[in-house]
Design a protein around this motif. Structure first.
Motif, PDB file in Angstrom:
ATOM      1  N   ALA A 394       0.863  -1.179   0.000  1.00  0.00           N
ATOM      2  CA  ALA A 394       0.000   0.000   0.000  1.00  0.00           C
ATOM      3  C   ALA A 394       0.907   1.239   0.000  1.00  0.00           C
ATOM      4  O   ALA A 394       2.104   1.098   0.223  1.00  0.00           O
ATOM      5  CB  ALA A 394      -0.915  -0.032   1.216  1.00  0.00           C
ATOM      6  N   PRO A 395       0.422   2.429  -0.234  1.00  0.00           N
ATOM      7  CA  PRO A 395      -0.994   2.756  -0.345  1.00  0.00           C
ATOM      8  C   PRO A 395      -1.613   2.300  -1.664  1.00  0.00           C
ATOM      9  O   PRO A 395      -0.969   2.316  -2.708  1.00  0.00           O
ATOM     10  CB  PRO A 395      -1.013   4.277  -0.238  1.00  0.00           C
ATOM     11  CG  PRO A 395       0.347   4.722  -0.654  1.00  0.00           C
ATOM     12  CD  PRO A 395       1.272   3.628  -0.216  1.00  0.00           C
ATOM     13  N   HIS A 396      -2.904   1.913  -1.556  1.00  0.00           N
ATOM     14  CA  HIS A 396      -3.714   1.625  -2.722  1.00  0.00           C
ATOM     15  C   HIS A 396      -4.963   2.502  -2.644  1.00  0.00           C
ATOM     16  O   HIS A 396      -5.877   2.198  -1.889  1.00  0.00           O
ATOM     17  CB  HIS A 396      -4.154   0.154  -2.738  1.00  0.00           C
ATOM     18  CG  HIS A 396      -3.030  -0.836  -2.688  1.00  0.00           C
ATOM     19  ND1 HIS A 396      -2.105  -0.989  -3.698  1.00  0.00           N
ATOM     20  CD2 HIS A 396      -2.685  -1.746  -1.730  1.00  0.00           C
ATOM     21  CE1 HIS A 396      -1.249  -1.954  -3.375  1.00  0.00           C
ATOM     22  NE2 HIS A 396      -1.566  -2.423  -2.186  1.00  0.00           N
ATOM     23  N   PRO A 397      -5.020   3.577  -3.415  1.00  0.00           N
ATOM     24  CA  PRO A 397      -6.266   4.344  -3.464  1.00  0.00           C
ATOM     25  C   PRO A 397      -7.253   3.574  -4.356  1.00  0.00           C
ATOM     26  O   PRO A 397      -7.042   3.457  -5.554  1.00  0.00           O
ATOM     27  CB  PRO A 397      -5.862   5.668  -4.122  1.00  0.00           C
ATOM     28  CG  PRO A 397      -4.368   5.607  -4.327  1.00  0.00           C
ATOM     29  CD  PRO A 397      -3.946   4.181  -4.221  1.00  0.00           C
ATOM     30  N   HIS A 452     -10.283  -0.288  -9.678  1.00  0.00           N
ATOM     31  CA  HIS A 452      -8.818  -0.373  -9.777  1.00  0.00           C
ATOM     32  C   HIS A 452      -8.133   0.450  -8.719  1.00  0.00           C
ATOM     33  O   HIS A 452      -8.747   1.297  -8.062  1.00  0.00           O
ATOM     34  CB  HIS A 452      -8.345   0.046 -11.174  1.00  0.00           C
ATOM     35  CG  HIS A 452      -8.664   1.471 -11.571  1.00  0.00           C
ATOM     36  ND1 HIS A 452      -7.838   2.530 -11.271  1.00  0.00           N
ATOM     37  CD2 HIS A 452      -9.718   1.995 -12.256  1.00  0.00           C
ATOM     38  CE1 HIS A 452      -8.369   3.646 -11.773  1.00  0.00           C
ATOM     39  NE2 HIS A 452      -9.513   3.346 -12.365  1.00  0.00           N
ATOM     40  N   CYS A 453      -6.840   0.180  -8.568  1.00  0.00           N
ATOM     41  CA  CYS A 453      -5.997   1.016  -7.721  1.00  0.00           C
ATOM     42  C   CYS A 453      -5.702   2.284  -8.509  1.00  0.00           C
ATOM     43  O   CYS A 453      -5.331   2.221  -9.681  1.00  0.00           O
ATOM     44  CB  CYS A 453      -4.704   0.283  -7.385  1.00  0.00           C
ATOM     45  SG  CYS A 453      -3.618   1.292  -6.348  1.00  0.00           S
ATOM     46  N   HIS A 454      -5.859   3.451  -7.865  1.00  0.00           N
ATOM     47  CA  HIS A 454      -5.585   4.710  -8.571  1.00  0.00           C
ATOM     48  C   HIS A 454      -4.142   5.172  -8.406  1.00  0.00           C
ATOM     49  O   HIS A 454      -3.790   6.289  -8.802  1.00  0.00           O
ATOM     50  CB  HIS A 454      -6.568   5.802  -8.160  1.00  0.00           C
ATOM     51  CG  HIS A 454      -6.974   6.698  -9.291  1.00  0.00           C
ATOM     52  ND1 HIS A 454      -6.130   7.672  -9.809  1.00  0.00           N
ATOM     53  CD2 HIS A 454      -8.102   6.756 -10.043  1.00  0.00           C
ATOM     54  CE1 HIS A 454      -6.745   8.292 -10.801  1.00  0.00           C
ATOM     55  NE2 HIS A 454      -7.946   7.747 -10.968  1.00  0.00           N
ATOM     56  N   LYS A 455      -3.307   4.325  -7.815  1.00  0.00           N
ATOM     57  CA  LYS A 455      -1.870   4.554  -8.000  1.00  0.00           C
ATOM     58  C   LYS A 455      -1.644   4.070  -9.425  1.00  0.00           C
ATOM     59  O   LYS A 455      -1.757   2.877  -9.734  1.00  0.00           O
ATOM     60  CB  LYS A 455      -1.058   3.756  -6.982  1.00  0.00           C
ATOM     61  CG  LYS A 455       0.431   4.007  -7.107  1.00  0.00           C
ATOM     62  CD  LYS A 455       1.204   3.156  -6.127  1.00  0.00           C
ATOM     63  CE  LYS A 455       1.537   3.951  -4.875  1.00  0.00           C
ATOM     64  NZ  LYS A 455       2.670   3.345  -4.131  1.00  0.00           N
ATOM     65  N   LEU A 456      -1.373   4.990 -10.335  1.00  0.00           N
ATOM     66  CA  LEU A 456      -1.495   4.652 -11.757  1.00  0.00           C
ATOM     67  C   LEU A 456      -0.491   3.597 -12.202  1.00  0.00           C
ATOM     68  O   LEU A 456      -0.767   2.832 -13.126  1.00  0.00           O
ATOM     69  CB  LEU A 456      -1.390   5.915 -12.614  1.00  0.00           C
ATOM     70  CG  LEU A 456      -2.484   6.961 -12.317  1.00  0.00           C
ATOM     71  CD1 LEU A 456      -2.313   8.170 -13.229  1.00  0.00           C
ATOM     72  CD2 LEU A 456      -3.884   6.387 -12.449  1.00  0.00           C
ATOM     73  N   GLU A 457       0.646   3.508 -11.529  1.00  0.00           N
ATOM     74  CA  GLU A 457       1.603   2.462 -11.891  1.00  0.00           C
ATOM     75  C   GLU A 457       1.066   1.090 -11.484  1.00  0.00           C
ATOM     76  O   GLU A 457       1.279   0.105 -12.187  1.00  0.00           O
ATOM     77  CB  GLU A 457       2.976   2.736 -11.254  1.00  0.00           C
ATOM     78  CG  GLU A 457       3.739   3.897 -11.918  1.00  0.00           C
ATOM     79  CD  GLU A 457       3.135   5.271 -11.681  1.00  0.00           C
ATOM     80  OE1 GLU A 457       2.583   5.494 -10.575  1.00  0.00           O
ATOM     81  OE2 GLU A 457       3.184   6.133 -12.589  1.00  0.00           O
ATOM     82  N   HIS A 458       0.368   1.004 -10.355  1.00  0.00           N
ATOM     83  CA  HIS A 458      -0.268  -0.267  -9.987  1.00  0.00           C
ATOM     84  C   HIS A 458      -1.363  -0.618 -10.994  1.00  0.00           C
ATOM     85  O   HIS A 458      -1.459  -1.745 -11.459  1.00  0.00           O
ATOM     86  CB  HIS A 458      -0.871  -0.183  -8.584  1.00  0.00           C
ATOM     87  CG  HIS A 458       0.142  -0.172  -7.477  1.00  0.00           C
ATOM     88  ND1 HIS A 458      -0.212  -0.192  -6.153  1.00  0.00           N
ATOM     89  CD2 HIS A 458       1.501  -0.149  -7.501  1.00  0.00           C
ATOM     90  CE1 HIS A 458       0.881  -0.184  -5.398  1.00  0.00           C
ATOM     91  NE2 HIS A 458       1.936  -0.146  -6.201  1.00  0.00           N
ATOM     92  N   GLU A 459      -2.164   0.367 -11.330  1.00  0.00           N
ATOM     93  CA  GLU A 459      -3.244   0.138 -12.300  1.00  0.00           C
ATOM     94  C   GLU A 459      -2.670  -0.371 -13.629  1.00  0.00           C
ATOM     95  O   GLU A 459      -3.148  -1.359 -14.192  1.00  0.00           O
ATOM     96  CB  GLU A 459      -4.006   1.444 -12.520  1.00  0.00           C
ATOM     97  CG  GLU A 459      -5.077   1.359 -13.593  1.00  0.00           C
ATOM     98  CD  GLU A 459      -5.681   2.722 -13.940  1.00  0.00           C
ATOM     99  OE1 GLU A 459      -5.515   3.676 -13.157  1.00  0.00           O
ATOM    100  OE2 GLU A 459      -6.315   2.823 -14.999  1.00  0.00           O
ATOM    101  N   GLY A 462      -1.700  -3.881 -13.777  1.00  0.00           N
ATOM    102  CA  GLY A 462      -2.771  -4.881 -13.773  1.00  0.00           C
ATOM    103  C   GLY A 462      -3.670  -4.887 -12.548  1.00  0.00           C
ATOM    104  O   GLY A 462      -4.546  -5.745 -12.449  1.00  0.00           O
ATOM    105  N   MET A 463      -3.491  -3.938 -11.617  1.00  0.00           N
ATOM    106  CA  MET A 463      -4.326  -3.917 -10.422  1.00  0.00           C
ATOM    107  C   MET A 463      -5.670  -3.265 -10.759  1.00  0.00           C
ATOM    108  O   MET A 463      -5.984  -2.143 -10.325  1.00  0.00           O
ATOM    109  CB  MET A 463      -3.604  -3.192  -9.273  1.00  0.00           C
ATOM    110  CG  MET A 463      -4.287  -3.342  -7.933  1.00  0.00           C
ATOM    111  SD  MET A 463      -3.334  -2.641  -6.584  1.00  0.00           S
ATOM    112  CE  MET A 463      -2.371  -4.059  -6.050  1.00  0.00           C
ATOM    113  N   MET A 464      -6.429  -3.998 -11.552  1.00  0.00           N
ATOM    114  CA  MET A 464      -7.718  -3.502 -12.050  1.00  0.00           C
ATOM    115  C   MET A 464      -8.554  -4.727 -12.371  1.00  0.00           C
ATOM    116  O   MET A 464      -8.020  -5.758 -12.799  1.00  0.00           O
ATOM    117  CB  MET A 464      -7.480  -2.636 -13.296  1.00  0.00           C
ATOM    118  CG  MET A 464      -8.735  -2.111 -13.983  1.00  0.00           C
ATOM    119  SD  MET A 464      -8.413  -0.589 -14.935  1.00  0.00           S
ATOM    120  CE  MET A 464      -7.270  -1.173 -16.179  1.00  0.00           C
TER     121      MET A 464
HETATM  122 CU    CU Z   1      -2.094   0.002  -5.505  1.00  0.00          CU
END
Ligand code: CU
Ligand code: C2O
Ligand code: CU
Length: 470
Positions: A394-397, A452-459, A462-464
């Motif tokens: 985290a953080p995962h918005p 999805h996660c709005h940390k755009l690099e996570h998104e 594939g965090m979507m």
């Molecule tokens: Cu995240």
């Protein structure tokens, strides 16, 4: 390699080159000081006297537009971020893009043009619209392509956030400058008589990294983009001239990954009146508000206690950065009114509980995003309890398309629901060891959406997850 757009890319890193123009000013002392790598870029042809430390630039206020017959072109552009010109990607050559302002009941007809050398699509973060108009990753368009949106705006007054949403490219495109505010008004808001005109100020807050030529440069770390300087409305080291009156600030966290802990240098409180989904039921005075990527705030502030010539700094308590200087140029007697804010009907009695585990930096419930896979189906018009958990990184918005939700509880970690998380939200911050419960009901449209996660690099990694409301 250098593409026709003047963009170089290697190994997933992107840097805008100077293109064909001569830079008229060197990057400011502040920008270079943060540039690291020792070289201040003062050798050779670009040698220009550095700006004195502490130079501040007027805050840019994006032009406003209606969403009717609006044409938006995403393309490379040269923008002035303060003290010189920078290559960026922008909507209609504006950084941030024009602020779209609409009234509830209006219809939007927006023609999007892809002037980039890669696919894109624009999403209206916070707008409750059908799948085809949501601008999610199912609907990307090719370079040179166009997309026509047509929808009716039917939701509470609020501040939304438009930005590109092509899977695996969102982080780059947003970071290089593609983002703007989408403001919805309604009769309830009008009746409150809040500050307007130059007293209602959109603040798109983010971080950025500039290359040695002063151009926006996207060099993400796997954990998330970590920029070297803050920008507010695409302006570095900005100031805004105010009088001693009352102001309304409409804040969007437009950063790829950074959370801001907003404070004022004189310790004064902000009066919080709204967030993602519009007005809260009651106002509250807070000396610090944390805002993660994709979240919004509606704040009132009076500068009445200050004398002409004084200033107050909007600060990020997390990084220690000065974000925006409010310069008092005339006296005034603004007071924060006690507002009769509209009540919010509470969601209750969820029919189903779903758990979403934000795993690692790229998965939800163990799966990478696949736009051909529907991960779950949600009945239309039914209240559900969604539980967001994480096993780390985290953080995962956490952000959901197609509906707003009401935060019920947070257990573990910070262990509380903050004042700025009440009311209607579409993005909520999940920190390590936290579990956040929200109630959600899709009563707008049936169709496919994403969470999805709005940390755009996570998104982008594939965090979507795609789901269908049926
Ligand atoms: Cu995240
Ligand atoms: Cu602001 Cu799906 O994003
Ligand atoms: Cu969204």
């Amino acid at each position: 390699m250098t593409s026709p757009a003047g963009v170089t890319g290697e190994a997933g890193r992107f840097s805008l080159t100077r293109g064909g123009f001569i830079k008229v000013a060197a990057v400011s002392a502040i920008g270079m000081g943060a540039g690291g790598a020792g070289s201040l870029g003062l050798s050779g042809a670009r040698a220009a006297p550095p700006k004195p430390v502490g130079t501040r630039y007027p805050l840019r206020i994006p032009p406003t537009t209606s969403p009717q017959s609006l044409s938006l072109v995403e393309a490379p552009a040269v923008v002035d971020i303060g003290g010189g010109q920078s290559n960026a990607w922008a909507y209609n050559a504006c950084f941030p893009g024009p602020s779209i302002i609409a009234k509830r009941g209006d219809s939007a007809s927006i023609h999007l043009v892809n002037g980039l050398q890669e696919q894109t699509i624009t999403h209206w973060h916070g707008m409750i619209v059908d799948e085809r108009n949501d601008g999610g990753p199912f609907y990307t368009i090719a370079p040179g392509g166009t997309y026509d949106y047509a929808f009716t705006i039917d939701q509470r007054a609020c501040l939304n956030f438009y930005h590109p949403h092509p899977h695996m490219l969102t982080g780059e495109q947003v970071n290089l400058g593609l983002a703007g505010a989408f403001i919805v008004r309604d009769d309830i808001e009008d009746a409150l008589g809040l500050p307007s005109g130059a007293r209602e100020v959109p603040l798109l807050v983010r971080d950025a990294t500039l290359d040695t030529a002063g151009n926006l440069s996207y060099k993400p770390r796997t954990g998330g983009f970590d920029g070297q300087i803050p920008l507010v409305n695409g302006t570095r080291s900005p100031y805004y001239a105010v009088d001693g009156g009352l102001y309304r600030f409409r804040v969007v966290n437009g950063a790829n990954a950074r959370i801001f802990g907003l404070t004022l240098s004189n310790g004064a409180p902000f009066t919080l009146i709204g967030n993602d989904g519009g007005f809260l039921e009651s106002q509250s005075n807070l000396t610090r508000i944390d805002i993660s990527p994709g979240e919004r705030l509606d704040l009132l502030l009076s500068f009445a206690g200050l004398n002409t010539g004084q200033s107050v700094m909007l600060r990020d308590a997390r990084s220690g950065w000065d974000l925006l200087e409010f310069r008092v140029i005339a006296p005034g007697t603004g007071t924060v009114p006690a507002l009769a804010l509209p009540s919010i009907s509470k969601l209750s009695n969820p029919a189903t509980t779903r758990t979403f585990s934000f795993d690692g930096m790229s998965r939800i419930n163990g799966k990478l995003f696949d736009h051909n896979r529907i991960d779950f189906r949600v009945p239309f018009g039914t209240t559900e309890l969604w539980r967001f958990t994480t096993n780390g990184n985290a953080p995962h918005p956490v952000h959901v398309h197609g509906a707003s939700f009401q935060v019920q509880s947070r257990t573990g970690g910070r262990g509380t629901v903050f004042a700025w998380e009440r009311g209607w939200k579409d993005t909520v911050l999940l920190e390590d060891k936290e579990s956040v419960d929200v109630l959600i009901r899709f009563d707008g449209f049936r169709g496919r959406y994403v969470i999805h996660c709005h940390k755009l690099e996570h998104e982008d990694m594939g965090m979507m997850s795609a789901f269908e409301v049926y």
